[in-house]
Enzyme design. Sequence first.
Site, PDB file in Angstrom:
ATOM      1  N   ASP A 510       0.848  -1.190   0.000  1.00  0.00           N
ATOM      2  CA  ASP A 510       0.000   0.000   0.000  1.00  0.00           C
ATOM      3  C   ASP A 510       0.886   1.243   0.000  1.00  0.00           C
ATOM      4  OD1 ASP A 510      -2.270   1.575   0.172  1.00  0.00           O
ATOM      5  OD2 ASP A 510      -2.605   1.210   2.306  1.00  0.00           O
ATOM      6  N   GLU A 513       2.679   5.095  -4.018  1.00  0.00           N
ATOM      7  CA  GLU A 513       2.707   6.035  -5.152  1.00  0.00           C
ATOM      8  C   GLU A 513       4.072   6.747  -5.314  1.00  0.00           C
ATOM      9  OE1 GLU A 513      -0.982   4.667  -4.150  1.00  0.00           O
ATOM     10  OE2 GLU A 513       0.176   5.937  -2.808  1.00  0.00           O
ATOM     11  N   ARG A 592      -1.332  -1.105  -4.692  1.00  0.00           N
ATOM     12  CA  ARG A 592      -2.201   0.040  -4.981  1.00  0.00           C
ATOM     13  C   ARG A 592      -1.712   0.815  -6.200  1.00  0.00           C
ATOM     14  NH1 ARG A 592      -3.886   4.288  -0.345  1.00  0.00           N
ATOM     15  NH2 ARG A 592      -1.862   5.227  -0.819  1.00  0.00           N
TER      16      ARG A 592
END
Length: 911
Positions: A510, A513, A592
């Site tokens: 997770d 990004e 993710r």
Amino acid sequence: MKSYQKLTTAQPAACRVEEEGAAPMPSSHGKLAPWWVGSGLLVAAVLLSTITVWVLRQVSGGWLGPTPPPKCLLVPESHRFDCYPERHVVVTQELCESRGCCFIQSPPLAEGKQGVPWCFYPPDFPSYTLESLNQTALGMVGLLVRREKAYYPRDIEKLRLDVEFETDTRLHIKITDAANPRYEVPLDVPRVMKRAENPIYSLNFSWDPFGVLLQRKATGTVLLNTTVAPLIFADQFLQISTSLPSKFLYGLGEHRGSLLHSLDWNTLTLWARDVPPTESLNLYGAHPFYLLIEEGGNAHGVFLLNSNAMEVALQPAPGLTWRTIGGVLDFYIFLGPNPNMVIQQYQQVIGFPAMPPIWALGFHLCRWGYGSSNETWQTVRAMRNYQIPQDGQWNDIDYMDGYRDFTVDSQKFASLPSLVEDLHKHGQHYVMILDPGISSTSPQGSYWPFDEGLRRGLFLNTTQGKPLIGQVWPGFTAFADFSNPGTHQWWLENLQHFHAHVPFDGLWIDMNEPSNFMDGSEAGCPPGEFDNPPYTPAVLGDSLSAKTVCASARQKVSVHYNLHNLYGLMEAKATASALIKIRGKRPFVISRSTFPSQGRYSGHWLGDNRSQWKDMSYSIPGLLSFSLFGIPLVGADICGFSGSTSEELCTRWMQLGAFYPFARNHNTQNEKAQEPAVFSPAARTAMKDVLLTRYSLLPFLYTLFHRAHLQGDTVARPLFFEFPWDVATWELDRQFLWGRSLLVTPVLEPGVDSVTGYVPQGTWYDFYTGSSVNSSGEMLKMSAPLEHLNLHIWEGSILPTQKPGTTTELTRGNPLRLIVALSSHATAWGDLFWDDGESLDTFEKGNYSYVVFNVTENIFTSTVLHASTEATKVTVGTLSIFGVQKPPSKVLLNGREKPFSYLDNQGSHRE
């Protein structure tokens, strides 16, 4: 300067390249003018444009300013390509004309809405010229030269054009600096050894201005025409535009919205960002690939292999503009000609997805806020008590000590090893979360992951060469640099230490990004070209460092400016590799953030959605988009992550979610529980029943994943993949197919007991009863009480199913149930892939069985095309045949008569 709108027969400065070894030849481009079909339309467009502007000037009292030059009035509104795309700038006539562009002010729109650009390129705007073009063994190499400077700094005067005819259905076009090397995405792509012999496309060039013109030979359809606007190639601003042959465009993720993109002045930004899925925002992953359906049902795809911050501007011409701020223009074009083949061809470049372990296809349960391992355990026991299928139990960050990776809260999660042992005894599996932010505040010597990472130099660094410190769940953190092979080894060692204590089976990565609770770092970001580029795409927060690290951060392979969108991919690659080394079995990773080729290493969930009906609806275009992106193991948080669900919403969502390829119910902290066991007996039973239906279909689903792994087939797919000639399917995203055979029509609205869905032409059979529906291709109303999910099987299909158990392990020990759905010609086909469900490379090593089922002339046959010892354990319990028009007199199995039953419910009916 030459026109960007019309290529006429009076322009000999162009070449056509079609056949192998052919020299450049003069070419007429009268047919390659998508904007202007005949002079009548041209005159009408100019006249209408002029009248519209004059009327607006009269009505507005002249607020539109002086009359624009005639050349600007020649460009219809829908064909105006934006010359001043900067956001938060009021574009004035002075600013626009300083760039040499046309300025025509349009009426203001509602806030947040985009419209016709006020500042746009005139037909004679300077661009590159194709100075030379020479044949190579694989295609061509050319030189592009710009005579006049563009308006962004450090534009590049000379570009190299490389064209490779890689296959008959794949074309590779690359444009880069002719003199200096530039950053290119470190992605392994296939290298061809010979030029395509019979391409189904023809490629043409405009010399001055330079442009690419690509046609489909069979239909003459113009797939690309980049002469519609100038090519700009500056160091930190690269832009190329093209016409589109239709408005039916899909892909370009990750975004929330309909499956079919609007071309009504719609800009899609690609820059990985941690934000709950919201329309019009750049989300967790970046996928610069689109699929387009042409008139008549042919399809093609375009992939820009570029990982920099990017935006793709769509406009109603129809047209598209790629706008990126680094790297090179590296395009792959896939000619299909059908949607399935386009996606297969795309994955031939980026890589086919990994074969998941079969337990990954079971039902998973998680929440943030279990509070303890004992509370987690109680959830598992409740599921078992009601005999509700479950394969995976997960924990969010609350299992950690102070939210630090590779630690366990010794008080609240003391029994975690015992829980995992119990799961394994029951044929179940354990998955836990990991974040890439490593706590940097523990006393020296007390937290090995940070100490050792620091010692080995494995974190993202500032421009000063020190670890960049941001803030995530544990507080101040450093960020692992997964572009460094040394980080992969360190990651493995950390996981090995943890696995020795808690023998996890899969990993959930997770916040990759990467997410940061502050913008850039604790010290902000330095001034400079990376953190403050000449142009910033329309990213949420208006800054590349918004809620992530500084773009100037240094990594092993390159600067973060170039690698940001690859962060999740690189972490997934390291994580999958570590799991293989630790467990010696197929890895199970859910990530993710994603980028093209990620399907080789992980699946994906659609992020932090909300417990709302709208979010449930949007999950379908979300999962279908990731099918296009080569990541078939995908699903949304069933029943919603944030907010509180309702019993009705959760029941309907469990029905839909049971047909996500990756099915997980996940919930946030401080909200009421939403696992199936906590609901009323009626709702609980409905949820259990639909999960049992999923588990019964595991042989079918597993075979679909094999075909995805083997050749890039999609698992969940849009209806237009199987019915591309049916225009009515092109906009559908409230239903979907599993493979080519199983139609899923969920209820997506509250308070209803029926659902209206599209049923393509042909005979469809109710999955549960075998009742048939003969459709001409129409919307049909179906009964849908709360306990029912509508499933239909397409004629001509054979589905391998199984008596379901409460785990995949128990299910696999049960007899097969084959369902035959006869076509109107009384034929059917299906297949079954079978292996041990977890070993590495079973297909590649030959450790599998593959069986093909066929029905023709009232004879059902099963043909074993490949056999292994594993399949000897499989037996066929029942064979159900839908569509038998009259009772048979007898049924023979290998020549011996067998008992059978016949239900007279095969006639057509509609509800």
